[in-house]
Structures are given as C-alpha cells and as structure tokens.
Design a protein around this motif. Structure first.
Motif, PDB file in Angstrom:
ATOM      1  N   LEU A 320       0.935  -1.087  -0.102  1.00 47.51           N
ATOM      2  CA  LEU A 320       0.077   0.100  -0.052  1.00 47.51           C
ATOM      3  C   LEU A 320       0.784   1.083   0.068  1.00 47.51           C
ATOM      4  CD1 LEU A 320      -2.797   1.158   0.360  1.00 47.51           C
ATOM      5  CD2 LEU A 320      -2.435   1.247   2.947  1.00 47.51           C
ATOM      6  N   ASP A 329       7.885   2.665   1.609  1.00 45.18           N
ATOM      7  CA  ASP A 329       7.531   1.626   0.557  1.00 45.18           C
ATOM      8  C   ASP A 329       8.461   0.600   0.443  1.00 45.18           C
ATOM      9  OD1 ASP A 329       5.231   3.073   0.644  1.00 45.18           O
ATOM     10  OD2 ASP A 329       5.347   3.912  -1.566  1.00 45.18           O
ATOM     11  N   ASN A 332       7.264  -2.736   1.543  1.00 46.16           N
ATOM     12  CA  ASN A 332       5.835  -3.178   1.153  1.00 46.16           C
ATOM     13  C   ASN A 332       6.029  -4.641   0.945  1.00 46.16           C
ATOM     14  OD1 ASN A 332       4.802  -0.519   1.783  1.00 46.16           O
ATOM     15  ND2 ASN A 332       4.055  -0.247  -0.193  1.00 46.16           N
TER      16      ASN A 332
END
Length: 412
Positions: A320, A329, A332
């Motif tokens: 996300l 990120d 992730n």
C-alpha cells in the motif's frame, strides 16, 4: 536449536582461563552443593507426579494465581510469555509480586475466586511481600485454609511456610535445598505452576538437559569463551546489554537481569567490588532510545543480539503506497518477521562498526526445547562468570541486609 555466534576476537583468550572456568563448573556439579545442574533430569519425575493433579484441577479452575517475587516468579513469567502464543489454551496465570497496592487490587479484580488455584511460592518461606499478599488474598476472597484444595504451597522443606502448609493440610511441593531462588525455574517453582497451566514442561526440561550434556561434552565452547571474555574485559566493559528482537523476550530479559545482577555483583576474595551489570532491551523499540548511547557513548558495554529466525505468525506489510508516506514503501510486501530480523542485523552491524564487542543468539524457532536450552545457557554463563570473578555466585548478602533494615523499621 539456537545458534550462538561470538563476534568478538576469541583467539586472544587465555586457554588456562577457559579451562579454569570449565573445571570450576565440573567441580560444582560433582560436589552436589549446587543443585540446578540436576534439575533438567530430576524434575521429569515431578512432571509425572503432578500430571494426575493437572487433570484434576482442569475440572475446577481456569486461572492460576502465582504469589511470589523475584526467583519465585520471574522465570515462570518468562516461560509463560514465550510459550503463550503457541499454547493459547493454557490456563490464565495472574501474578502477585510487588507490594504495590494498585497492582494488587488490579490483579485481584481479574480473579474469579471460585475458578482460581492459588499457588504461594517462597524459598525461604518468609518473604514479606509474598506472605503479606497471601494474607490479603485470604481476607479478600474469604479463603478456607484447612484441607483446602484451592491453595498450593511451594517452599523449602522445614520453612515456616511449609510448616504452615502442614498445619492446615495443604498440598505442598519442595524446592531442593541446594537450589537458589534465581536458579529455581526448572524446579517445582516453575514446573508445578507451568505444568498445571497446561504448558509442555517436559520438552523444556529435555531441551535443558540436551544443552547441559553438549556443554559437558565440550560441544558448546562458546559459553566458556563468552564468560572468559566478559570477565577478563570487565574493568573496561562492565555492562552487558541483551538486545532481544521480540516483545515476547521482555519477561525473559527481566529473568536474566535478576540472574546476572544478583549472582555477579559481589565482593571478591580480596574484598574488591566486582560485577557485570545487566541491561535488557527490546528491539526494534529501543533502537529509538538506548541505541544512541551504545553507538556513540562510552565503549564500556558488550552487546548480545537475540532474534527469532522463523516465526509461526506470517503477517505481511501491505503493498500500500500512501501519498506523502512513500518513504517507507521499500518494505511493502515483506513479512513483519523479515523486517524485525533485518532491523536486528542492520543494528548489529552498526554496533560492530562502532567498535563495541558483540555476540549473537539466533533462535531457529521459538519452542519448548529452545527455551530449556536458553535457560541452561544463561545459568551456565552466570556460573562460569562467577567462578572466574572468584566470588560466591549463589549468595546475596546485599539483599539480606536490606531485609534486615526493613524489619527494623517496623520493630521500632
């Protein structure tokens, strides 16, 4: 099985010192004066003895109230915390330790008197916190004493608490006289409440015995090397930091702090004050607090990094991406277990680069046998360090002095 790696230079260690430590422990074992070495084997019979009792109390109780402090509770809490996620059906254990009225009242409010087994633990039998809380529980819950099946006593043979148990015909279990409180978790102190709660204590004992046998066969030399390194460098590095990467190690760290601090802070043969100061941290939380001091503060600490390679819980970080929050990120899609292990490795490398002395304990997975191994590992490490410091590892005169002063306050 945990993997132990000493990242400090072991080639500089004196072979004579290594042999001195091993021979000292061998003498202790053979003398019979120090009893914790026998517990992994002798307590197997204890588990078998209380199995019928466990089946009996399952019908009546869903909660165990452990009333004890220090060596009478810390080891139980450590194993309970570590095994609770994989033993979800184990009975709830409520701990009465400190003489803090807020905590006592909070724990009493969690209890259904009719569904609770009360286990009172004191090696000496005269621990003031334990006996005072016991009195409060008797009054609050209107506990019937004579022939009670709801109260169980664990203490030394002949102690005043044992005499009390016999007077009121209560079930009681004996702590071996040659086993000190902080080394007693694999005796009746830990084995009785944990077995009655439903934990697999036999596997814990087997893991401890396996490690002890490997140590005696000289297949765990890293323990002797670590003790030797710590003691020979204690003037420059008198503190050891246990940096454990899982919240489940919090209570285990407290057990290590008591074992280490109460055993190794002493006066040696020459009357000099010696010791190794234990500090327990949890990663990655304490990367945001204590780590700065380790990295750029004085190089007066050794650091042990502990982590679990494989977790039973597979929880993923979602793929996300949030506006303005893209900075994170890069993790992730990976598991939280992968993340916390990577944080451990990255932090360990940064500490190594800072010049600190580091060793690493990697649990392949968290299970009963590994917990037994780790208990024996730290007990042996403590005994080795005490022998090399030339102190009595097993007394606690400083603690006894405080108890005497406390009694004096109320006798004036």
């Amino acid at each position: 099985m945990p993997t132990f790696t000493n990242h400090f230079n072991t080639k500089t260690l004196d072979p004579f010192t290594l042999e001195k430590g091993y021979e000292a422990l061998l003498y202790e074992m053979q003398s019979g004066n120090i009893g914790y070495y026998d517990l992994p084997k002798s307590s197997v019979a204890l588990v078998e003895e209380i199995t019928p009792l466990r089946l009996e109390i399952e019908k009546y109780y869903d909660t165990i109230a452990v009333v004890g402090i220090g060596g009478s509770s810390l080891g139980i809490k450590a194993i309970d915390r570590l095994l609770r996620p994989k033993t979800p059906n184990a009975k709830k254990i409520v701990y009465f330790e400190n003489s803090d009225p807020v905590s006592i009242l909070h724990e009493m409010n969690r209890i259904d008197k009719t569904r609770t087994l009360f286990i009172i633990i004191s090696k000496s039998g005269g621990t003031v916190e334990t006996l005072s809380i016991f009195k409060r529980l008797i009054i609050t819950f209107d506990l019937v004493l004579d022939h009670s099946q709801q109260i169980l006593i664990i203490s030394d043979e002949g102690s005043i608490l044992s005499q009390f148990a016999d007077e009121y015909h209560l079930r009681r279990f004996v702590i071996p006289a040659n086993v000190g409180g902080r080394f007693s978790v694999l005796s009746s102190v830990g084995i009785v409440p944990l077995t009655l709660a439903g934990f697999d204590t036999l596997s814990v004992l087997h893991g401890a015995q396996d490690f002890l046998e490997r140590f005696l066969a000289r297949k765990e030399e890293h323990v002797i090397q670590k003790a030797s390194y710590y003691v020979t460098h204690s003037a420059r590095m008198p503190m050891n930091v246990l940096f454990a990467y899982s919240d489940m190690f919090e209570e285990f760290g407290k057990w290590v702090v008591q074992l280490w601090g109460e055993s190794l802070g002493k006066r040696n043969r020459c009357g000099e004050r010696v010791g190794l100061t234990p500090i327990s941290l949890i990663g990655s939380v304490d990367q945001h607090s204590f780590l700065q001091l380790i990295i750029e503060g004085p190089l007066n600490k050794t650091v042990t990094f502990m982590h679990i390679k494989h977790s039973d819980v597979e929880l993923l970080i979602p793929k996300l991406s949030l506006k303005y929050l893209e900075k994170s990120d890069f993790v992730n899609g990976i598991s939280f277990n992968h993340l916390i292990n990577a944080q451990c490795q990255a932090t360990m490398q940064s500490v190594l680069q800072s010049g600190a002395s580091v060793d690493e304990i990697e649990w392949d997975k968290l299970d009963e046998a590994s917990i037994g191994e780790m208990i024996l590992y730290y007990e042996l490490l403590t005994s080795l360090s005490g022998a090399l410091l030339e102190i009595n590892t097993y007394d606690q005169p400083g603690v006894e002095l405080g108890k005497q002063i406390l009694a004096g306050y109320f006798q004036k």
